[in-house]
Design a protein around this motif. Structure first.
Motif: not given
Lengths: 503, 650
Positions: A291, A293-296, A300, A304
């Motif tokens: 999860v 990896i894909v945070q923008e 956040k 995570y």
């Protein structure tokens, strides 16, 4: 000198200090800042003897203080620390100094309230770590939510109301069950002494219920999957100082509860349900990393990554039963628990530093979106060097503190089960993936836009904070023994408690 | 001697800190003096060490410097083990590093990141020395990851270049895959040997050799095999063995001096060094040796093929590095550890030479790296030309040059080996010799001979590089020629590695070769009568024919074998697969878990769902609170009736 009530001092000095700061709110913001700094530094200095005078040879509570508080229910004001809680108190007193300095010119609105909230919260968190009475623990545990609630609610971002309510309800839900458990234990023992709780014989069903109730209370705080979703929201909305305390200290309270309450009070239930904690910890390490990896949003992402790193602490705490089953001895279990504890301290430094770094960028750019950044190194080379260092620590590079805890836990996990170690070790890959991708997009590359081009590098105050944190991250990575050494007696005792049946 | 060893390690570290932290204050020349001096001190002390340990025959130094941590009865330490193997590695590392430092003064002359660069390469030297001097697995892992970090920083040195910052992330991540295995291997060592200290682990190895463990329930695995293979996964990452080789070609995005130092001479050979160091463990698992052998053989041949179609001068050399690392790995798998280390040493010299010579060409060509746009450089840059010639001859194993001895020993060793997979490996290596010779001289001819294909502007400015560049070339060329002549006797057939490397008698292929070894000349004569020599000659002649005699042919061949060319051009599809499966797959999975798991499942259903549920219930419950007195009275009566009916004994 040794007779001073150090624990009361580290609890009440900041609380009273916070009151003074509140009272002085008309005295001008600058004076308020200096008073707050003086108080936080004083408290930090007072906490140092807890380490230097600490007796590493015993697992007994030290610096104890006892006084009757509510005699009708045998509730007492009992304080004391062992090798598990003492380092956490130092971490708290240290980080309060950091957040006071970190908010220096950044917080312009209601400075006195801001500083007072942190000081009062410091006292309460120290109270949680030092309390040896269940009710005292619970009071600090709940009271601590209030200043944090204010910090996020007043100085937070746009969606702060949703975040604060989510944060409050989530943690409150868990706490209520904790209270029920404490009351149940009171009826078994006749008083609220935590050490008495640890010694009382309890049947299996009751142990399982206690275990699950406390698990919920503590798991929310850590937080463990699936009760973790308040953390990213709270972090995103919190001001930098709030994020630092939240990540560096507050998350540790739950993990501390595991060791102070769950394992010693319900050892048989812990043995029965260790698979549950291990599974949740591994989910935290693997699932949450994906999860992340894909945070923008940068905050956040680090939030995570915090959850994933805390997974190592909880994993390390509950390896003892698997090791016992696999090898027939508890050899290697203390390695896991100490590894988990080191991870708590180290994660405090690293996540505190990472959130501070993001704060430094946010103060200049007013954005946390990764896509708004790119090529920061071109205009902020000094800052970039620090950011890369902390990122590397976040990926667990040897020589930094991030390595020590993970290394110990993985080594210990291998003794329990190959696949547990295997899944835990995937953090080497995924932890590096989300951290390095973040660096690549934010720090490296051509200057992405005119905002980046206009950035000013860190000032002296910021360099000071970053340097102190960098020093600690490296020092703990190069020479962790001074920290681990104080834990041995307490952790050995804990392992003994963990494998001594109460049935 | 403890102080000397500390000095070896700390001098480059101090140099690095001075150049890095105080770079602005001391300026460019201050930085290069600090860093170069640090490494020079380290080199001199390494010479003293070599003299003391190897020539003076001092006893092995194995001491703790400080105790990093004690936990649960396990002692984790930082300490040095200095024996002949370490002494040799120290000398190689510090010598090549010193040459690269000097060369860098010329090569990076105009770069804005000059001080930073010196800081990094000195830090690298420190890390690499920590790695080779370790006496335990913890410090080995420290050095292992630290060299990876510096490699990351240096590949991305030109951080504005998108390709560079992609390459450095890729390098770090692929290395982390290897380190993942390596760390599990270390965990296995701690569990079964109860210590991370080399000496204690090696002493315990025979007693652990027959233990088994269950990884998949019901299947018993030999502990030694599992441990060795896990450790070897680490070596595959660092030493770029298939399928973890993908990062090395991309690492050429970094400045050329580091390609020479890190990605050719030293860091990438860490895996080879590690396996050789662990010989007392690997010897006890034929399965592990066989895995090492086969992976190495595949790397040696198939990475060589890729070298044939490269047009970037650095990439040709990079693929030759991959292929040569395969040769070293094969040597380890065949239990010819000494031959692998021998090749490691000769390769360090001639490959650093080739890279630095390539760098010299690149400066002259104004940073043009495409060999199709070069040609005829011989007359413009005679020193570079002859150095490149020496490096290439050493690489292809021309009799008399250093590479000949080490490579021939490996091939002979594999020929004699009985480890499963040895005959496959032998075929790969012999074919590999042809391929190596072909691509090396293809590049050599395209760069230095034939038509001058560069543009007019570049041509007018062509000249030999400055002394600060050419002197390191010459200093590296000397050992590239001669080191093999001197070293082969003691290293392979003498007792140089008697204490350091353990080989079971039934695996000892070098002893078998040694029976017929009469001396350097005999070895050379014998070499000229065996297949590899003729393969090498064939490779050079084919390159000459295709690129000088009939330059029209390569295009036709490419046309004819378009299919094969495409496979090679796509690097056998490794990058495509990794991008599509691992990179995109992780992002997809992450997005799925985030959006569906966290946001929809937990937040949407559980958290906000319970808030909604409470709202829904309260709306329903509110209907009861009507405010009408008769509703309440009715409810009371019903309640009373129920209570009565419960309690009244009928």
């Amino acid at each position: 000198m040794t007779d001073l009530p150090f624990l009361s001092l580290v609890i009440w000095l900041p609380i009273i200090g916070g009151m003074i700061v509140l009272a002085a709110h008309n005295a001008g913001d600058n004076l308020v800042r200096w008073i707050s700094l003086a108080i936080s530094v004083l408290v930090f200095l007072v906490s140092i003897p807890l380490y230097t005078l600490f007796d590493t040879a015993t697992h007994e509570m030290q610096f104890t203080e006892t006084a009757s508080w509510i005699p009708a229910f045998n509730i007492s004001y009992a304080l004391g620390v062992d090798g598990i809680s003492m380092p956490l108190i130092l971490l708290t007193t240290f980080f309060t100094v950091i957040v006071v300095i970190a908010g220096w010119e950044i917080i312009k609105d209601r400075v006195a309230l801001y500083m007072a909230s942190f000081l009062i919260m410091e006292g309460m968190m120290n109270g949680v770590f030092a309390a040896l009475d269940g009710v005292l623990f619970y009071v600090f545990w709940e009271a601590m939510l209030v200043p944090m609630f204010l910090i996020i609610g007043i100085w937070g971002g746009a969606d702060r109301i949703y975040a604060t309510i989510k944060f409050f309800l989530y943690t409150f839900l868990g706490s209520v069950l904790l209270l029920v458990t404490l009351i149940y234990l009171y009826f078994q023992v006749g008083n609220f002494s935590i050490l008495a709780f640890q010694d009382v014989q309890i049947g299996m069903t009751a142990q399982i219920l206690i275990f699950l109730a406390m698990l919920l209370a503590f798991a929310v705080k850590i937080p463990m999957w699936p009760v973790h979703t308040w953390l990213p929201d709270a972090h995103v909305q919190a001001p930098t100082g709030g994020s630092i305390i939240l990540a560096a200290i507050m998350l540790k309270l739950g993990a501390y509860g595991f060791l102070r309450f769950m394992v010693p009070i319900a050892p048989d239930a812990s043995q029965e349900l260790d698979w549950l904690i291990i599974t949740l910890s591994l989910i935290a390490i693997v699932y949450i990393s994906f999860v992340a990896i894909v945070q923008e949003d940068m905050k956040k992402l680090i939030a995570y990554s915090s959850i994933a790193h805390m997974g190592f602490a909880t994993l390390g705490f509950f390896l003892v039963y698997g090791i016992l089953e696999n090898t027939g001895s508890t050899n290697g279990a203390a390695l896991g628990i100490e590894g988990g504890l080191v991870q708590l301290i180290s994660h405090g430094f690293i996540s505190g530093a990472m959130f501070y770094c993001i704060g430094v960028m946010y103060d200049r750019m007013h954005s946390r979106r990764i896509s708004d950044y790119g090529g920061v190194v071109n205009t902020m080379p000094v800052f970039a060097a620090f950011f890369v260092l902390f990122s590397m620590a976040n990926t667990g590079l040897p020589g930094t503190s991030g390595f020590v805890g993970e290394f110990m836990v993985i080594l210990s996990a291998f003794q329990s089960n190959f696949w547990i170690a295997f899944l835990a070790a995937t953090t080497l890959i995924f932890g590096a993936a989300y951290t390095l991708w973040l660096i690549k997009r934010v720090i490296f590359g051509e200057i992405a836009n005119e905002n980046i081009a206009a950035l000013k590098d860190v000032n002296r105050r910021e360099i000071f904070i970053l340097s102190v944190l960098a020093f600690l991250v490296l020092a703990l990575g190069m020479y962790p023994d001074p920290l681990v050494e104080v834990m041995h007696s307490s952790v050995d005792h804990l392992v003994e408690q963990a494998v001594t049946s109460k049935l | 001697m403890k102080l000397v060893y500390l000095g070896v390690v700390l001098a480059p570290l101090i140099g690095s800190i001075i150049a890095g932290v105080f770079g602005k204050v001391i300026g460019r020349s201050g930085a290069h003096w600090a860093a170069t001096l640090g490494v020079a001190i380290s080199f001199v002390l390494s010479l003293i060490t070599f003299n003391h340990v190897v020539l003076g025959g001092a006893p092995v130094f194995d001491e703790t410097i400080y105790t990093w941590m004690v936990s649960d009865g396990f002692s984790f330490e930082v300490g040095f083990l200095v024996d002949n193997l370490t002494a040799m590695m120290m000398l190689v590392v510090t010598f090549v590093s010193l040459m690269v430092h000097i060369y860098t003064i010329g090569y990076m002359h105009d770069d804005p990141g000059y001080q930073r660069f010196f800081s990094y390469i000195s830090l690298f030297t420190f890390s690499m020395l920590m790695l080779v001097m370790a006496n335990n697995f913890l410090q080995l892992f420290f050095g292992w990851e630290a060299v990876g970090l510096v490699s990351y920083l240096l590949i991305g040195f030109w951080y504005k270049k998108e390709t560079a910052i992609f390459a450095n992330m890729k390098a770090f991540l692929v290395n982390r895959v290897g380190d993942f295995g390596f760390l599990l291997g270390i965990a296995a060592v701690l569990m079964y040997f109860g210590s991370l200290n080399y000496a204690e682990v090696f002493a315990d190895a025979p007693s652990v050799a027959n233990l088994t463990m269950e990884i998949i329930p019901g299947v018993e695995w030999n502990v030694m095999t599992v441990t060795c293979i896990l450790l070897f996964i680490g070596a595959m990452g660092k030493s770029a063995q298939v399928p973890l080789h993908v990062w090395l070609p991309d690492s050429m995005e970094g400045p050329t001096p580091i390609s020479a130092l890190i990605h050719a001479a030293t860091m990438v050979t860490a895996g080879i060094f590690m396996v050789a160091r662990m010989s007392p463990m690997y010897e006890l698992s034929v399965t592990a040796l066989s895995v090492v052998l086969v992976i190495g053989a595949i790397t040696a041949l198939f990475m060589g093929f890729l070298g044939i179609i490269q047009n970037d001068i650095k990439r040709v050399v990079a693929y030759s590095t991959l292929s040569q690392l395969g040769y070293m790995t094969v040597a380890l798998g065949a239990s010819a550890y000494a031959a692998g280390l021998f090749h490691l040493m000769t390769h360090a010299f001639f490959k650093a030479l080739l890279f630095l010579a390539a760098g010299s060409v690149i400066i002259a060509m104004h940073h043009e790296q495409d060999i199709r746009k070069m040609g005829g450089l011989k007359k413009y840059m005679p020193i570079t030309y002859w150095c490149m010639m020496i490096g290439s001859l050493a690489l292809i194993g021309f009799p008399g040059f250093s590479g000949f001895f080490s490579k021939d020993a490996i091939i002979e060793g594999v020929h004699a080996s009985q480890i499963p997979g040895a005959s496959f490996a032998y075929v790969c290596l012999v074919l590999g010799v042809f391929v190596t010779a072909f691509y090396s001289f293809r590049m050599f001819f395209l760069v230095f001979h034939g038509k001058e294909r560069m543009d007019k502007h570049t041509k007018e400015h062509l000249h030999e590089s400055p002394k600060v560049v050419t002197i390191p070339l010459i200093l590296l060329a000397i050992p590239s020629i001669f080191i093999g002549l001197f070293a082969i006797g003691p290293l392979l057939f003498g007792d140089f590695f008697a204490k350091e490397i353990f080989v079971l008698p039934e695996h000892d292929v070098l002893a078998k070769i040694g029976e017929s070894y009469t001396g350097v000349l005999g070895f050379m004569l014998h070499g000229m009568m065996t297949l590899p020599f003729w393969m090498a000659l064939g490779g050079v002649l084919s390159a000459w024919f295709l690129y000088l005699k009939r330059p029209d042919l390569p295009a036709q061949i490419k046309q004819r074998f378009q299919f094969i060319y495409n496979i090679l051009d796509k690097n056998y599809g490794f990058d495509i697969f990794n991008n599509a499966f691992f990179a995109a797959g992780s992002r997809g999975l992450g997005r799925l878990l985030w959006r569906k798991g966290d946001e929809k499942g937990i937040d949407g259903f559980m958290v906000n769902g319970s808030a909604r549920a409470i709202g829904w219930i309260s709306v329903r419950v509110r209907n009861l609170q009507t405010g009408y007195l008769y509703h309440y009275a009715f409810a009371m009566i019903v309640g009373l009736m129920l209570l009565l009916s419960w309690y009244l004994p009928w």
